[in-house]
Design a protein around this motif. Structure first.
Motif, PDB file in Angstrom:
ATOM      1  N   VAL A 179      -3.915  -2.827  -9.510  1.00 36.55           N
ATOM      2  CA  VAL A 179      -3.727  -3.771  -8.413  1.00 36.55           C
ATOM      3  C   VAL A 179      -2.990  -3.091  -7.268  1.00 36.55           C
ATOM      4  O   VAL A 179      -3.358  -3.236  -6.090  1.00 36.55           O
ATOM      5  CB  VAL A 179      -2.952  -5.018  -8.885  1.00 36.55           C
ATOM      6  CG1 VAL A 179      -2.573  -5.905  -7.691  1.00 36.55           C
ATOM      7  CG2 VAL A 179      -3.776  -5.812  -9.880  1.00 36.55           C
ATOM      8  N   LEU A 180      -1.937  -2.327  -7.583  1.00 36.84           N
ATOM      9  CA  LEU A 180      -1.191  -1.624  -6.545  1.00 36.84           C
ATOM     10  C   LEU A 180      -2.099  -0.644  -5.803  1.00 36.84           C
ATOM     11  O   LEU A 180      -2.012  -0.519  -4.580  1.00 36.84           O
ATOM     12  CB  LEU A 180       0.007  -0.891  -7.151  1.00 36.84           C
ATOM     13  CG  LEU A 180       0.943  -0.212  -6.151  1.00 36.84           C
ATOM     14  CD1 LEU A 180       1.590  -1.251  -5.229  1.00 36.84           C
ATOM     15  CD2 LEU A 180       2.022   0.609  -6.869  1.00 36.84           C
ATOM     16  N   ALA A 181      -2.978   0.033  -6.530  1.00 34.60           N
ATOM     17  CA  ALA A 181      -3.929   0.951  -5.891  1.00 34.60           C
ATOM     18  C   ALA A 181      -4.828   0.201  -4.919  1.00 34.60           C
ATOM     19  O   ALA A 181      -5.132   0.693  -3.821  1.00 34.60           O
ATOM     20  CB  ALA A 181      -4.764   1.670  -6.951  1.00 34.60           C
ATOM     21  N   ASP A 182      -5.246  -0.996  -5.303  1.00 35.40           N
ATOM     22  CA  ASP A 182      -6.078  -1.805  -4.414  1.00 35.40           C
ATOM     23  C   ASP A 182      -5.320  -2.203  -3.150  1.00 35.40           C
ATOM     24  O   ASP A 182      -5.894  -2.234  -2.053  1.00 35.40           O
ATOM     25  CB  ASP A 182      -6.573  -3.059  -5.140  1.00 35.40           C
ATOM     26  CG  ASP A 182      -7.795  -2.783  -6.021  1.00 35.40           C
ATOM     27  OD1 ASP A 182      -8.290  -1.652  -6.019  1.00 35.40           O
ATOM     28  OD2 ASP A 182      -8.245  -3.738  -6.693  1.00 35.40           O
ATOM     29  N   THR A 183      -4.033  -2.527  -3.298  1.00 35.15           N
ATOM     30  CA  THR A 183      -3.255  -2.862  -2.100  1.00 35.15           C
ATOM     31  C   THR A 183      -3.134  -1.648  -1.197  1.00 35.15           C
ATOM     32  O   THR A 183      -3.182  -1.770   0.039  1.00 35.15           O
ATOM     33  CB  THR A 183      -1.850  -3.391  -2.448  1.00 35.15           C
ATOM     34  OG1 THR A 183      -1.044  -2.359  -3.026  1.00 35.15           O
ATOM     35  CG2 THR A 183      -1.926  -4.585  -3.388  1.00 35.15           C
ATOM     36  N   LYS A 186      -2.197   2.937  13.105  1.00 36.04           N
ATOM     37  CA  LYS A 186      -0.935   3.194  12.417  1.00 36.04           C
ATOM     38  C   LYS A 186      -1.189   3.763  11.028  1.00 36.04           C
ATOM     39  O   LYS A 186      -2.286   3.647  10.481  1.00 36.04           O
ATOM     40  CB  LYS A 186      -0.100   1.910  12.302  1.00 36.04           C
ATOM     41  CG  LYS A 186       0.440   1.401  13.630  1.00 36.04           C
ATOM     42  CD  LYS A 186       1.347   0.204  13.419  1.00 36.04           C
ATOM     43  CE  LYS A 186       1.947  -0.268  14.744  1.00 36.04           C
ATOM     44  NZ  LYS A 186       2.921   0.713  15.263  1.00 36.04           N
ATOM     45  N   SER A 187      -0.168   4.367  10.479  1.00 34.31           N
ATOM     46  CA  SER A 187      -0.256   4.923   9.130  1.00 34.31           C
ATOM     47  C   SER A 187       0.489   4.000   8.164  1.00 34.31           C
ATOM     48  O   SER A 187       1.617   3.562   8.452  1.00 34.31           O
ATOM     49  CB  SER A 187       0.360   6.317   9.088  1.00 34.31           C
ATOM     50  OG  SER A 187       0.345   6.841   7.778  1.00 34.31           O
ATOM     51  N   TYR A 188      -0.154   3.698   7.055  1.00 33.51           N
ATOM     52  CA  TYR A 188       0.455   2.823   6.056  1.00 33.51           C
ATOM     53  C   TYR A 188       1.273   3.645   5.077  1.00 33.51           C
ATOM     54  O   TYR A 188       0.771   4.588   4.450  1.00 33.51           O
ATOM     55  CB  TYR A 188      -0.625   2.053   5.308  1.00 33.51           C
ATOM     56  CG  TYR A 188      -0.110   1.146   4.210  1.00 33.51           C
ATOM     57  CD1 TYR A 188       0.621   0.010   4.500  1.00 33.51           C
ATOM     58  CD2 TYR A 188      -0.378   1.427   2.861  1.00 33.51           C
ATOM     59  CE1 TYR A 188       1.090  -0.832   3.508  1.00 33.51           C
ATOM     60  CE2 TYR A 188       0.073   0.587   1.850  1.00 33.51           C
ATOM     61  CZ  TYR A 188       0.812  -0.530   2.178  1.00 33.51           C
ATOM     62  OH  TYR A 188       1.273  -1.357   1.182  1.00 33.51           O
ATOM     63  N   SER A 189       2.525   3.314   4.945  1.00 31.27           N
ATOM     64  CA  SER A 189       3.408   3.966   3.983  1.00 31.27           C
ATOM     65  C   SER A 189       3.371   3.189   2.677  1.00 31.27           C
ATOM     66  O   SER A 189       3.770   2.021   2.631  1.00 31.27           O
ATOM     67  CB  SER A 189       4.839   4.015   4.538  1.00 31.27           C
ATOM     68  OG  SER A 189       5.735   4.554   3.591  1.00 31.27           O
ATOM     69  N   GLU A 190       2.868   3.809   1.627  1.00 38.04           N
ATOM     70  CA  GLU A 190       2.689   3.121   0.354  1.00 38.04           C
ATOM     71  C   GLU A 190       4.027   2.856  -0.325  1.00 38.04           C
ATOM     72  O   GLU A 190       4.843   3.759  -0.471  1.00 38.04           O
ATOM     73  CB  GLU A 190       1.796   3.962  -0.569  1.00 38.04           C
ATOM     74  CG  GLU A 190       0.406   4.205   0.006  1.00 38.04           C
ATOM     75  CD  GLU A 190      -0.409   5.189  -0.837  1.00 38.04           C
ATOM     76  OE1 GLU A 190       0.179   5.770  -1.782  1.00 38.04           O
ATOM     77  OE2 GLU A 190      -1.605   5.360  -0.544  1.00 38.04           O
ATOM     78  N   PRO A 191       4.257   1.609  -0.768  1.00 36.88           N
ATOM     79  CA  PRO A 191       5.523   1.299  -1.427  1.00 36.88           C
ATOM     80  C   PRO A 191       5.489   1.663  -2.913  1.00 36.88           C
ATOM     81  O   PRO A 191       4.520   1.345  -3.604  1.00 36.88           O
ATOM     82  CB  PRO A 191       5.630  -0.216  -1.264  1.00 36.88           C
ATOM     83  CG  PRO A 191       4.198  -0.682  -1.298  1.00 36.88           C
ATOM     84  CD  PRO A 191       3.396   0.410  -0.632  1.00 36.88           C
ATOM     85  N   PRO A 192       6.521   2.303  -3.424  1.00 34.04           N
ATOM     86  CA  PRO A 192       6.619   2.475  -4.870  1.00 34.04           C
ATOM     87  C   PRO A 192       6.831   1.127  -5.542  1.00 34.04           C
ATOM     88  O   PRO A 192       7.444   0.221  -4.961  1.00 34.04           O
ATOM     89  CB  PRO A 192       7.855   3.369  -5.041  1.00 34.04           C
ATOM     90  CG  PRO A 192       8.059   4.004  -3.704  1.00 34.04           C
ATOM     91  CD  PRO A 192       7.601   2.997  -2.704  1.00 34.04           C
ATOM     92  N   VAL A 195       4.006  -7.041  -1.948  1.00 36.79           N
ATOM     93  CA  VAL A 195       3.494  -6.002  -1.050  1.00 36.79           C
ATOM     94  C   VAL A 195       3.362  -6.572   0.363  1.00 36.79           C
ATOM     95  O   VAL A 195       3.544  -5.855   1.352  1.00 36.79           O
ATOM     96  CB  VAL A 195       2.150  -5.448  -1.551  1.00 36.79           C
ATOM     97  CG1 VAL A 195       1.535  -4.484  -0.541  1.00 36.79           C
ATOM     98  CG2 VAL A 195       2.342  -4.732  -2.896  1.00 36.79           C
ATOM     99  N   GLY A 196       3.080  -7.882   0.463  1.00 36.86           N
ATOM    100  CA  GLY A 196       3.058  -8.531   1.767  1.00 36.86           C
ATOM    101  C   GLY A 196       4.395  -8.396   2.485  1.00 36.86           C
ATOM    102  O   GLY A 196       4.447  -8.210   3.709  1.00 36.86           O
TER     103      GLY A 196
END
Length: 322
Positions: A119-123, A136-142, A202-203
């Motif tokens: 699910v996190l990969a999908d986000t 913009k560049s999305y910074s992936e959250p741990p 994640v939102g």
């Protein structure tokens, strides 16, 4: 939800289960949290009594159960071709799948970890594309998995807080026992309901990256308690809407949704509405103590994002009807 063994798992999952952690509050912790029964905590009956006392003292027990999680122009993500349908039958990696125990953890928890990572990969895939669409560049959250309690930049994170997002370290925190609590105490079932919880947190990360979270904190700091509380509710409802946007775009990109999935998420949004939780805990509803929104509000805004797939539809701040 449709997943199979070919689906990517995020590499941003940090597994701290079994590590424990201090009970001090680094970074200005927000105070004591009351653990739910199960790991040396209070019984549910005791929690009901404590919840009632907290309300009388002006403290919202929802902060204990669920934690945290101007005009803004939000771009629409172009539709993409749908991939071929995947086999929806039971597969390793989905909650409830049969799997041998690994690393001393129950098979069910390892299966859930795999599901959470997918699910996190999908986000990551969806929000990276959204951010790229407006330069913009999305910074992936741990995403941190923990058991009981753990250290965060926002203070001591505890299971009783539910899943939460810490803007100071840009991490999502989840004790997987929360999903058991959802099933046992709130009658919330289904993998898409669990995905909705992750997508909501994640939102909050998306809000943080867009500067919304900072603006909200500034306005709350200049507002009286009642206004600040209403602003916080709008913040949470926007995260619900963004979770719906993600679900829509994710299904466009990867055809994830199966029959019944939407109903699962809507049931989750209903059951964890502030009014529903207050009614369970105290037998009465105190709207001024809402922090996440009523069941009706949470369903409305999740559905708004899900049906539109457009971020600009998630402006919960510039509307009198929310």
């Amino acid at each position: 939800m449709r997943y199979d063994q070919s689906d990517r798992e995020s590499s941003n999952v940090e597994d701290r289960r079994g590590e424990g952690g201090g009970l001090s509050f680094p970074g200005g912790g927000r105070g004591m949290r009351i653990p739910i029964g199960g790991r040396g905590g209070f019984s549910f009956t005791t929690l009901l009594i404590i919840g009632a006392v907290m309300l009388l003292m002006g403290i919202n027990p929802l902060d204990v159960l669920l934690g945290t999680g101007g005009q803004i122009n939000m771009p629409e993500l172009p539709r993409s071709e749908r991939p071929t349908t995947r086999n929806p039958t039971e597969i390793p990696g989905l909650p409830g799948s049969r799997q041998a125990q690994q690393d001393g953890k129950p098979a069910s928890e390892d299966a859930m970890k795999t599901f959470v990572a997918r699910v996190l990969a999908d986000t990551e895939d969806v929000w990276s594309r959204v951010f790229k669409s407006f330069g913009k560049s999305y910074s992936e959250p741990p995403l941190v998995l923990f058991s009981g309690y753990t250290r965060t930049a926002c203070g001591a994170g505890q299971a009783a807080m539910g899943p939460f997002y810490c803007p100071l370290d840009s991490k999502v925190y989840i004790d997987l026992s929360f999903f058991d609590e959802m099933r046992r105490k709130f009658d919330i079932t289904g993998d898409f309901a669990e995905a909705y919880v992750i997508a909501h947190e994640v939102g909050h990360h998306v809000q943080n990256l867009l500067g919304i979270a900072e603006k909200v904190q500034e306005v709350k700091g200049r507002s009286d308690e009642s206004t600040a509380n209403q602003i916080q509710v709008r913040m949470e409802l926007q995260a619900d809407c963004l979770a719906g946007v993600w679900a829509n775009l994710n299904d466009q990109m990867k055809k994830r949704l199966q029959p019944g999935d939407v109903e699962e998420a809507l049931n989750a949004a209903t059951q964890i509405g502030d009014d529903m939780i207050q009614r369970r805990m105290t037998g009465r509803v105190v709207p001024d103590a809402f922090t996440h929104g009523s069941a009706k509000q949470r369903v409305r805004w999740f559905r708004t994002g899900l049906e539109s797939g457009r971020m600009e539809q998630c402006d919960t701040f510039n509307t009198s009807d929310f």
